[in-house]
Every structure is written in C-alpha cells, then in structure tokens.
Design a protein around this motif. Sequence first.
Motif: not given
Length: 173
Positions: A71-74, A83-100, A104-105, A113-114
């Motif tokens: 729900d936090l796009t993590l 634990v490895t933490v990744e940022r998932l692609p989200g619905s933001a208009a900018f910046p557009r991210t198409g990949v995870s 950090f691990t 901190r992100y």
Amino acid sequence: MIVIQRVRVRWSAAGRGAPQANARRGLNRPVTLPAPLPAGDVVVHDVLADEAASYSLRSDVLAGGVSIARDLTLWLAFEGSVVTVERLPGSAAFPRTGVSTRLFTLAHGQVGRYRANFRHTGCECDPSWYYEDWMVHVSNGSAAGDRFLRGDPDYVVDNRVHLYGGLARRVGR
C-alpha cells in the motif's frame, strides 16, 4: 517485526509558491511512534500533513503481513533475518517509474531512510495536480518510540526530483 513510518506532506498546484512552501517547511520529518505498537509482522505508521487540512498531522497505524507494505508502494523480501526493501512502480504522474528499484538491504536492527517527491493526478485527463514529499523509515526489528528521531539511519536513499523541471537534486546523505 518490520516497522515502517511514512511521513508525507501534500499540497495542491495552487500551494506551490514561496509563502506556501514556507508554511510546509520542516513538516516532513520523523515523528514519535505511537505506543504501544500493534502486533504484526509489519507495522506501518502513516503520517500525513495535508494543505487541505491546514497541515495538521493525521496519523494511522496498520499491522499485518508483508502485503501491507505494498500500500506504500514498497516490496519486502526476506532472506533469513535480512530484509530487502524495494520501491514498486507507482501511480505518480511524475516521476514515472516503470520498474522496481532496490532501496536497501537491512540486517536485523538496522534502519533505512527513503526520501522522494511526486506529482499526482487522478487520471491523465485530470488537470488538478497535487504534490507529495515523502520521508520513509524502515526498521528491521521492533523500534522504540523515538527510533526514527535519534541517530543516523544505516542507509539513506534520496530520490527527490525537481517536480517543475530543471536539474535533479543531489542524491545521498
């Protein structure tokens, strides 16, 4: 237990000017975790300071399995006590991210901190933009109430960009 605190500041397109920026300056900082934290594999403390509510802080606490981090796009991936933490692609208009993106691990007891900012719209045809500035802390292990307020995190990822164009901000601590 994984403890995540996301602090967001949200403002409208009309709130982009210098006087409005002064009103929200300093709001995007860690806050004390509520006590006691609920039991769960993952606990999320989600804090929002919204221009529409005169930047008063609203706070929600959720507990459950690793799926609540989505729900936090993590994305959280475990290998033993790491634990490895990744940022998932989200619905933001900018910046557009198409990949995870791997953030950090964290070994047990470590904190990451992100930082990021976004421009959102309801849909591509909606002219009503709004902006968010995020500070997310992730603790691998239970966290005392002031854990995100004291000391430096073990890892820092700063992905903030200029939402109005221009050169990118610095990356790092």
